[in-house]
Structure formats: C-alpha cells, structure tokens
Scaffold this motif. Structure first.
Motif, PDB file in Angstrom:
ATOM      1  N   GLN A  66       0.825  -1.192   0.000  1.00 41.61           N
ATOM      2  CA  GLN A  66       0.000   0.000   0.000  1.00 41.61           C
ATOM      3  C   GLN A  66       0.871   1.257   0.000  1.00 41.61           C
ATOM      4  OE1 GLN A  66      -3.293  -0.109   2.994  1.00 41.61           O
ATOM      5  NE2 GLN A  66      -2.401  -2.050   3.613  1.00 41.61           N
ATOM      6  N   GLY A  67       0.249   2.380  -0.301  1.00 39.99           N
ATOM      7  CA  GLY A  67       0.850   3.680  -0.077  1.00 39.99           C
ATOM      8  C   GLY A  67       2.220   3.863  -0.709  1.00 39.99           C
ATOM      9  N   THR A  75      -2.028   8.619   2.053  1.00 42.15           N
ATOM     10  CA  THR A  75      -2.006   7.162   2.149  1.00 42.15           C
ATOM     11  C   THR A  75      -3.057   6.718   3.158  1.00 42.15           C
ATOM     12  OG1 THR A  75      -0.458   6.942   4.002  1.00 42.15           O
ATOM     13  CG2 THR A  75       0.507   7.267   1.810  1.00 42.15           C
ATOM     14  N   GLU A  98       1.679  12.928  -2.700  1.00 39.92           N
ATOM     15  CA  GLU A  98       1.157  11.654  -3.188  1.00 39.92           C
ATOM     16  C   GLU A  98       2.277  10.605  -3.121  1.00 39.92           C
ATOM     17  OE1 GLU A  98      -1.923  11.145  -3.913  1.00 39.92           O
ATOM     18  OE2 GLU A  98      -2.603  13.241  -3.924  1.00 39.92           O
ATOM     19  N   PRO A  99       1.936   9.346  -2.912  1.00 41.05           N
ATOM     20  CA  PRO A  99       2.972   8.305  -2.872  1.00 41.05           C
ATOM     21  C   PRO A  99       3.891   8.320  -4.086  1.00 41.05           C
ATOM     22  CG  PRO A  99       0.887   7.411  -2.108  1.00 41.05           C
ATOM     23  CD  PRO A  99       0.593   8.794  -2.614  1.00 41.05           C
TER      24      PRO A  99
END
Length: 251
Positions: free
Chosen positions: A16-17, A195, A221-222
C-alpha cells in the motif's frame, strides 16, 4: 547484451501507499522486486502484477518485520531470486492519534516495534547479506523516516515521532558502519502524504484537516515519494550515504 544482473530490491510495507508506489516505480526502472506485506495479501498481489507487467520478476512475501524470524524468512524468500542489492525499509503505522498520556501502552509498543525495531532488524539483515566484507555484492538501504522525527507531532503521536527519530539515528550510524562494505544507507523523510496510514489510526479526515500546515498548500502523493527513494538506491546517488532527504512540501 549486458551480463549485469538486474537490481533486486526488497520493499517492506509494499502492498500500500508509499511502499506500493515505490515497488512499481522500481520495477519500471528495471528492478526485480520483493513486496513484503503484513496482512494485505490481495493488495500485495496487485502490486506484484503491476510490477510483472513492466517486465521484471516480482513476488509477495508475508512477514512481520518486528519478528526476527519473519525478517529472516523475508530475506530468505528474496534470496531465491538472487543476491539482494536493495532494501526499502518502509513498513510503518501510527495506529492511534492523541496525547501520549492517553495512548495505551500496547499501542506505544506496537508503534515502536514496527517503526523502529522493524527497521533495525531489516537493516541488520540487509547488512549481513549485502556487505562485501561478508561476501555480499554491495547495495543500498533506504529507510523511510518522517518529517515527524524533527517536528515531534505533539497531541498526535509523539511515540511515532520518537521512533522515526530513531530511524534517522540508525541511518546515520549504519551508513558510517557500512561505508567500507559497499553499502550505502540513506533515509527519505516524507511529510503529509495521501495514504491509508491516517485511516489506520482512526482519523481518515486528518490529512485534509491539517494540510494547511504545509507551505506548498497540499498533501503529497505516494508517487512523489517513490522517485526520491529510487534515486537514493541508484547509481546517481553513489556518493550519498548517511543523508536524510526530506520530501515534505516545505514542512
């Protein structure tokens, strides 16, 4: 045709993220990737599929980074693909928002275990397998710290901030320890990034509520953090070790 093998990079918290964005970004740069995850098997599988679609090898491995046996299993699985040349120690959580006095001890322990002990254990194992003095091929470690390490995060998660300050100290010390072993060690310190970590702490709306603190006026943003991590892993950063690169919109 070059006989140089592709880099093999292990990303913890890779489902994730920031971890997911980093794994896919590295795949696009030609890295084989190992996606470490704790519980999000379907999301880890999606990251693996996205990486494989870019023409590299990718596998997902479930592991608890706060458990030495889990860390060993993670690196053993990575070794089946070849020599590990990179580690992104990204796994982390905040778990709770509030004053330290109101934070349950078990939450404090969990946050310290994952965010600090987990990074220490993964970096230790990476040092063992990458160090040229120990028979490795060299490589690079990037720890994922946080702007919280210097801001302290009062009334939110000072225990998390303390853990991340420990990550910064680990990064600087280990960089000096491994400088002669062909292993560089650096950190990226993100600020407010969009996230799931905020929802995981029970406050999904936190990001929008506090984003005014950021001089650039927005959350990151990631995909904006991943290239910084990739740069520190890559040959362009060959003379960079012991650095903490802040990617936080001016915060």
């Amino acid at each position: 045709m070059s006989s140089t093998p592709r880099p093999l990079t292990l990303v913890t918290g890779g489902s994730q993220g920031i971890g997911a964005a980093t794994a896919v970004h590295l795949a696009g740069l030609g890295h084989d990737v190992v996606v470490g995850y704790h519980s999000s098997a379907s999301e880890a599988g999606a990251v693996v599929a996205a990486a494989q679609a870019l023409g590299v090898r990718a596998v997902a491995v479930r592991a608890d980074v706060a458990d030495p046996a889990g860390v060993d299993a993670l690196f053993d699985a990575a070794a089946e693909l070849g020599p590990v040349t990179g580690l992104v120690a990204n796994a982390g959580l905040t778990a709770h928002l509030g004053d330290l006095a109101d934070t349950p001890v078990e939450v404090v322990r969990q946050v310290l275990d994952v965010n600090l002990l987990g990074v220490v254990l993964c970096a230790r194992r990476a040092a063992q397998v990458m160090s040229r003095r120990r028979g490795g091929v060299g490589g690079a470690i990037v720890t994922v710290s946080s702007g919280a390490a210097t801001l302290g995060s009062p009334h939110e998660y000072v225990h998390y901030a303390a853990a991340k300050a420990g990550v910064d100290a680990l990064t600087m010390g280990l960089a000096k320890e491994l400088a002669d072993d062909g292993v560089r060690v650096n950190a990226v310190a993100p600020g407010l990034v969009r996230t799931g970590i905020h929802a995981g702490a029970g406050d999904a709306g936190r990001l929008d509520r506090v984003v005014a603190r950021v001089p650039m006026g927005r959350a990151g943003e990631p995909d904006e953090i991943a290239p910084a991590i990739a740069w520190l892993l890559g040959p362009e950063a060959s003379y960079c070790t012991g650095a903490v690169l802040r990617v936080a919109g001016g915060l």
